[in-house]
Design an enzyme around this catalytic site. Sequence first.
Site, PDB file in Angstrom:
ATOM      1  N   TYR A  72      28.869  -5.409  17.157  1.00 60.55           N
ATOM      2  CA  TYR A  72      28.999  -6.599  16.299  1.00 60.55           C
ATOM      3  C   TYR A  72      28.019  -6.500  15.129  1.00 60.55           C
ATOM      4  O   TYR A  72      26.815  -6.373  15.328  1.00 60.55           O
ATOM      5  CB  TYR A  72      28.683  -7.853  17.134  1.00 60.55           C
ATOM      6  CG  TYR A  72      29.035  -9.152  16.452  1.00 60.55           C
ATOM      7  CD1 TYR A  72      30.251  -9.761  16.704  1.00 60.55           C
ATOM      8  CD2 TYR A  72      28.158  -9.784  15.564  1.00 60.55           C
ATOM      9  CE1 TYR A  72      30.586 -10.958  16.085  1.00 60.55           C
ATOM     10  CE2 TYR A  72      28.488 -10.977  14.946  1.00 60.55           C
ATOM     11  CZ  TYR A  72      29.696 -11.559  15.207  1.00 60.55           C
ATOM     12  OH  TYR A  72      30.041 -12.737  14.591  1.00 60.55           O
ATOM     13  N   ASP A 167      21.150  -2.269  13.842  1.00 63.66           N
ATOM     14  CA  ASP A 167      21.401  -3.689  13.639  1.00 63.66           C
ATOM     15  C   ASP A 167      20.642  -4.431  14.736  1.00 63.66           C
ATOM     16  O   ASP A 167      21.057  -4.458  15.893  1.00 63.66           O
ATOM     17  CB  ASP A 167      22.909  -3.969  13.708  1.00 63.66           C
ATOM     18  CG  ASP A 167      23.222  -5.434  13.453  1.00 63.66           C
ATOM     19  OD1 ASP A 167      22.267  -6.238  13.399  1.00 63.66           O
ATOM     20  OD2 ASP A 167      24.414  -5.769  13.321  1.00 63.66           O
ATOM     21  N   LYS A 195      18.499 -14.163  12.744  1.00 59.84           N
ATOM     22  CA  LYS A 195      18.285 -15.131  13.823  1.00 59.84           C
ATOM     23  C   LYS A 195      16.820 -15.567  13.955  1.00 59.84           C
ATOM     24  O   LYS A 195      16.410 -16.520  13.320  1.00 59.84           O
ATOM     25  CB  LYS A 195      18.823 -14.575  15.150  1.00 59.84           C
ATOM     26  CG  LYS A 195      20.355 -14.325  15.106  1.00 59.84           C
ATOM     27  CD  LYS A 195      20.900 -14.026  16.480  1.00 59.84           C
ATOM     28  CE  LYS A 195      22.327 -13.477  16.421  1.00 59.84           C
ATOM     29  NZ  LYS A 195      23.344 -14.456  16.144  1.00 59.84           N
TER      30      LYS A 195
HETATM   31  C1  LIG Z   1      24.081  -7.748  16.080  1.00 62.85           C
HETATM   32  C2  LIG Z   1      24.548  -8.753  15.073  1.00 62.85           C
HETATM   33  N1  LIG Z   1      24.668  -8.385  13.790  1.00 62.85           N
HETATM   34  C3  LIG Z   1      25.067  -9.233  12.828  1.00 62.85           C
HETATM   35  C4  LIG Z   1      25.352 -10.541  13.138  1.00 62.85           C
HETATM   36  C5  LIG Z   1      25.805 -11.469  12.050  1.00 62.85           C
HETATM   37  O1  LIG Z   1      24.830 -12.424  11.798  1.00 62.85           O
HETATM   38  P1  LIG Z   1      25.229 -13.817  11.110  1.00 62.85           P
HETATM   39  O2  LIG Z   1      25.974 -14.604  12.161  1.00 62.85           O
HETATM   40  O3  LIG Z   1      23.906 -14.412  10.724  1.00 62.85           O
HETATM   41  O4  LIG Z   1      26.081 -13.494   9.935  1.00 62.85           O
HETATM   42  C6  LIG Z   1      25.229 -10.995  14.447  1.00 62.85           C
HETATM   43  C7  LIG Z   1      25.527 -12.381  14.791  1.00 62.85           C
HETATM   44  O5  LIG Z   1      25.515 -12.791  15.912  1.00 62.85           O
HETATM   45  C8  LIG Z   1      24.827 -10.070  15.444  1.00 62.85           C
HETATM   46  O6  LIG Z   1      24.736 -10.445  16.726  1.00 62.85           O
END
Ligand SMILES: Cc1ncc(COP(=O)(O)O)c(C=O)c1O
Length: 356
Positions: A72, A167, A195
């Site tokens: 994700y 990430d 986050k």
């Molecule tokens: C690993 C990861 N990357 C990127 C994101 C995207 O972040 P955002 O929801 O702030 O766009 C998330 C969101 O949960 C995430 O878990």
Amino acid sequence: MTQAVQEALEGGTTYFAMNEKAILLAEQIVNAVPSADKVRFTSTGTEATLYALRLARAATGREKIIKFEGGYHGMHDYALMSLKPSRTADYPHPIPDSRGIPKAVEESMLLAPYNDLEYVTSLIEDHREELAGVIVEPFQRIIPPAPGFLEGLREATRTHDIPLIFDEVVTGFRLAYGGAQEYYGVQPNITTIGKIIGGGFPMAAITGSERYMAEFDPAGPEEPLLQIGTMNGNPIAAAAGLASMEVLKRPGTYERLHEISNKISGALGSAAADLGIPARIVGDGPVFDLVFTDKPVNNYADYLASDRDKQAQFLLNMRNHGVLKDSKFYVSIVHDEADVDLSAEAFSKALADLDH
Ligand SMILES: Cc1ncc(COP(=O)(O)O)c(C=O)c1O
């Protein structure tokens, strides 16, 4: 944290321009994250990963990006490649998760199964002339890296001078103060975080080594990468993030977090075992879930093969018994022994309520 936010509000809610709180937050990030030399703020994790991919392309002059099935990275077009497909892909061709994504985006992405070092290593070898980067959640959703996987990925990308992007939007400041890269001891070139660094407000960032972050530098030799946003480095979010970090930095925080987390995940595993339900805990420390399978879960395909209807029912049952869970459990530093007891009771009830 509430107090820090209230005080910050007195100074104005948004400036667009860089501000003291954001600079202090960037300093904290550089001090915390092992591979971080410089920081660029965004408001969301989605933006952070989008810029990280562009940065990798700009730095290498190449286009293709490897991502992992089930990984994700937010909601932009490149991220929506085999995030949640209902079948596994014909690797390395991803399956788009949404309508409306240009074919060119799909063609610029290569897909690999998580934790399969042999596959991804040969994919890197085969495409090294056109590969701009590899993006990975070092701990993918709830699936920990297999021993040697991150190290091998680091080695394979380093060999061909291909940027490795971690990430860490979820794992940053969560598995350890320095994120998964500290926890697992493997350093990427570029990292995305979010986050926790906003303490509940919209704040995310791209960070990385001087060599890569220099691509954004207006004073650098090349035309700089544009990276502009009205809310980037918002002072209220920065104040909230800074206050959160002060708490996280206290000695013993992560030891306590892992201890409570292990008690909660242990209680969940025991509740399932006591009822004879074929299920296993998948996760590490404060991020985990119960997966309804009797086989190991090392990648998205393993997860897809589990009983996900039962998992959905379990989620609902947990809510009915007063414990909020979404796609996984997150334990926070405010959880204590009373929460362990409360959760354990809810686990037993929610699992007993499942259709057998
Ligand atoms: C690993 C990861 N990357 C990127 C994101 C995207 O972040 P955002 O929801 O702030 O766009 C998330 C969101 O949960 C995430 O878990």
